[in-house]
Design a protein around this motif. Structure first.
Motif, PDB file in Angstrom:
ATOM      1  N   GLU A 220       0.841  -1.206   0.000  1.00  0.00           N
ATOM      2  CA  GLU A 220       0.000   0.000   0.000  1.00  0.00           C
ATOM      3  C   GLU A 220       0.875   1.255   0.000  1.00  0.00           C
ATOM      4  O   GLU A 220       0.523   2.263  -0.590  1.00  0.00           O
ATOM      5  CB  GLU A 220      -0.914   0.035   1.235  1.00  0.00           C
ATOM      6  N   GLU A 286     -10.584  -6.548  -0.333  1.00  0.00           N
ATOM      7  CA  GLU A 286      -9.478  -6.823  -1.266  1.00  0.00           C
ATOM      8  C   GLU A 286      -9.963  -7.677  -2.430  1.00  0.00           C
ATOM      9  O   GLU A 286      -9.550  -7.473  -3.571  1.00  0.00           O
ATOM     10  CB  GLU A 286      -8.324  -7.555  -0.546  1.00  0.00           C
ATOM     11  N   HIS A 316      -4.234  -2.158  -8.603  1.00  0.00           N
ATOM     12  CA  HIS A 316      -5.057  -2.930  -7.665  1.00  0.00           C
ATOM     13  C   HIS A 316      -5.606  -4.214  -8.286  1.00  0.00           C
ATOM     14  O   HIS A 316      -5.783  -5.200  -7.579  1.00  0.00           O
ATOM     15  CB  HIS A 316      -6.169  -2.069  -7.079  1.00  0.00           C
ATOM     16  N   ASP A 320      -4.210  -6.653  -5.587  1.00  0.00           N
ATOM     17  CA  ASP A 320      -5.255  -7.139  -4.686  1.00  0.00           C
ATOM     18  C   ASP A 320      -5.582  -8.605  -4.924  1.00  0.00           C
ATOM     19  O   ASP A 320      -6.161  -9.268  -4.053  1.00  0.00           O
ATOM     20  CB  ASP A 320      -6.503  -6.249  -4.766  1.00  0.00           C
ATOM     21  N   HIS A 323      -3.347  -9.640  -2.424  1.00  0.00           N
ATOM     22  CA  HIS A 323      -3.822  -9.285  -1.080  1.00  0.00           C
ATOM     23  C   HIS A 323      -4.981 -10.172  -0.643  1.00  0.00           C
ATOM     24  O   HIS A 323      -5.056 -10.584   0.511  1.00  0.00           O
ATOM     25  CB  HIS A 323      -4.227  -7.814  -1.037  1.00  0.00           C
TER      26      HIS A 323
END
Ligand code: FES
Ligand code: FE2
Ligand code: FE2
Ligand code: FE2
Lengths: 484, 117
Positions: A220, A286, A316, A320, A323
């Motif tokens: 992040e 996420e 992302h 993600d 994540h």
């Protein structure tokens, strides 16, 4: 076993006393940082955010909000105040001219404000989030395996269906750029401080889980390279949309639900009894974000052109994916192994609550887009309803205002429909950043309940009347009665 | 290109010209000096986990698996003797090389497997 306080009588402070809370809230609001402003935007000053504190004394927070009332003025006000209290935990500095803002800086982080906020915060949290307990129930014999099957099914279902109501609303809007900007503004409240709420869970001592969460934070924060920090990437998106890039420049244009979602993650991060709930919530966030970011990137290109910088979103889509997996495999699964399956209901609760709040925010956003788009139609509803008021067929309560040029009504919502009628002068009726409908003398508009709006006077003086009509559709139907 | 001599008993990590390297010692095999940056996002591979059976090194950040074959192919030209070693690193001949001894986790046997993919 439940802990109860060791009594020392009399108590130094009764934190359950509603009146104490109320007095602290009013005192919290007594700061120049929070009073009404004469401008729509806040220019590079993260400490100033209008809370309309003069209204605090009229607000009732003694009973938790019900789901039907989530978008009322009480809720908007509670959300604005709560976010401000949460952000007093974070370091915020302007991009430039610190010296000129130093008094605001000191006031924002003053002991007075922090102490008052400490009393106010739990009341507002209880007020805003208690409805979630009623909305979601988790029962039965959940195990690590059933949890995994459920989460896996969720991830698979997202891969199968990629629809996104908010993006559809933007692309279908009569003013796509405005709708897209409104959307980016909602994201900005959270993303310019991205991962700050997450950072609340970084400190402490809790074994390997702590280091695993830290790895997500490393991403992040862009591996310590400012250019790749997620909030920096988001600034680029804002610039692509022609928007200011400092936190809360568009404070007045946050929808209640956007603030609520932002507050939710701060709540979970701040209250460490909700640590496991937080894990469920971020798994939801996420995982969903992988897909919504793909749609957002497409939307940005469709609205602002193929060349716009959408690295925030493409980053992302990629990271993600990691994540989501890391939260499940490295946080949730090891947490279950170490702390037992008794934490599953909390994990599920976080997951479900995050999903529900996400849906509510999406709907609120779509409704705001139609509200802005429908303004001409709502203006056209003024004559028939106003005629019924003049004839006495409708007798709603009314309030008249006389305001000078430049007088700005800070954005707000009403809990029922209202009819605004301009007696004299000119008003710009504002439904979003740089979007308004001109109302001249004799004209007016139906203001729909829960819809964010503000106004500014564009004549030497303007006199206008606000009629509280309740439900404008009932006013229009011939069956309307004097009961209003 | 810097030609750098070091004592492999006291040095297992080095930095030169903005690049990081570490000494990967596999049981029964000659040591390799390999790039420390994970090809994914630059994660510190010397803190990764070796899966000897699968012939892979797992990056600690996002668990990407890097084939030892790949590391072997891209390893720096290195000569190791009993008490000294010499490596030829990319970059201008006069770039300074910072040699260190660090805690390496990427050592056999793999005690803990990284379950990610
Ligand atoms: S940096 Fe190595 S897996 Fe991502
Ligand atoms: Fe992020
Ligand atoms: Fe993420
Ligand atoms: Fe209003």
């Amino acid at each position: 076993m439940k802990h109860s306080p060791v009594k020392s009588s009399p108590p130094a402070i009764d934190l359950e006393d509603y009146n104490l809370f109320r007095r602290c809230l009013i005192q919290y609001g007594e700061s120049e940082l929070f009073t009404d402003t004469e401008e729509w935007l806040s220019h590079d000053n993260p400490y100033r955010r209008t809370l309309r504190p003069h209204v605090f004394k009229h607000l009732d927070y003694s009973r938790p909000l019900r789901r039907e009332d989530l978008l009322t003025y009480n809720s908007l006000s509670a959300n604005r105040t709560l976010l401000t209290i949460y952000e007093q935990d974070f370091v915020l500095l302007p991009d430039r001219d610190f010296e000129a803002k130093q008094t605001d800086f000191k006031e924002f982080y003053s002991n007075r404000s922090i102490a008052l906020g400490a009393v106010v915060r739990p009341w507002l949290e209880r007020y805003l989030f208690s409805f979630l307990d009623k909305e979601i129930s988790i029962t039965g014999g959940w195990t690590a395996d059933t949890l995994k099957a459920y989460f896996q099914d969720f991830a698979d279902s997202l891969r199968r269906s990629a629809s996104n109501k908010a993006m559809e609303a933007i692309l279908a809007s009569s003013n796509r750029e405005h709708a897209a900007r409104t959307f980016l503004i909602q994201l900005a409240g959270d993303f310019l401080l991205e991962a700050s709420a997450m950072g609340r869970n970084i400190l402490g001592h809790y074994g390997p889980l702590q280091s695993e969460l830290f790895k997500i934070v490393i991403d992040e924060y862009g591996y310590g390279v400012h250019e790749t920090k997620h909030s920096t990437l988001f600034r680029k998106v804002l610039s692509a949309g022609g928007l200011a890039q400092t936190p809360h420049a568009y404070w007045q244009f946050y929808l209640t639900s956007s603030l609520l979602v932002n507050n939710y993650y701060n709540w979970l991060g701040r209250d460490h009894t909700k640590f496991f709930r937080y894990l469920g919530a971020i798994f939801q966030a996420e995982t969903t974000f992988i897909h919504s970011c793909a749609r957002m990137a497409e939307m940005m290109r469709a609205v602002f052109g193929r060349e716009v910088d959408v690295r925030y979103f493409t980053e992302h889509v990629h990271i993600d994916h990691h994540h989501s997996r890391m939260v499940f495999e490295k946080l949730i699964a090891p947490a279950l192994a170490t702390h037992g399956e008794g934490i599953i209901p909390e994990i599920l609760r976080g997951f479900e609550e995050a999903a529900l709040l996400g849906q509510l925010a999406e709907q609120d956003f779509c409704d705001q887009v139609s509200w802005s788009d429908d303004n001409q139609a709502l203006k056209a509803l003024h004559p028939p309803i106003h005629a019924k008021i003049l004839s006495g067929e409708l007798q709603p309560s009314r309030q008249q205002f006389i305001e000078p040029r430049g007088e700005l009504s800070v954005t707000h919502v009403h809990d029922g429909d209202e009819l605004c009628h301009i007696n004299s002068g000119v008003m710009h009726f504002v439904t979003g950043h740089e979007r308004h409908t001109v109302l001249n003398a004799g004209e007016g508009i139906v203001i729909r309940r829960n819809r964010l709006h503000g106004a500014i006077i564009d004549s030497e003086q303007c006199t206008y009347t606000i009629h509280s009509i309740g439900d404008h559709r009932k006013c229009l139907s011939s069956a309307s009665t004097h009961a209003l | 290109m810097p030609v750098f001599g070091f004592d492999p008993r006291s040095v297992n990590y080095m930095e030169a010209d903005g690049n990081r390297y570490f000494l990967l010692s596999l049981e029964g095999k000659a040591p390799l000096l390999v790039r420390d940056e994970c090809p994914h996002r630059g994660g510190p591979l010397h803190l990764g986990q070796l899966d000897v059976a699968a012939e892979e090194l797992h990056c600690p950040w996002h668990c990407q698996r890097i084939a030892l074959r790949h590391l072997r192919r891209s390893a720096m030209p290195l000569i190791v003797r009993r008490d000294s070693a010499v490596v030829v690193l990319p970059g201008a001949g006069d770039v300074p090389v910072r040699a260190q001894r660090r805690v390496l986790l990427a050592v056999p046997p793999a005690q803990q497997r990284c379950e990610g993919n």
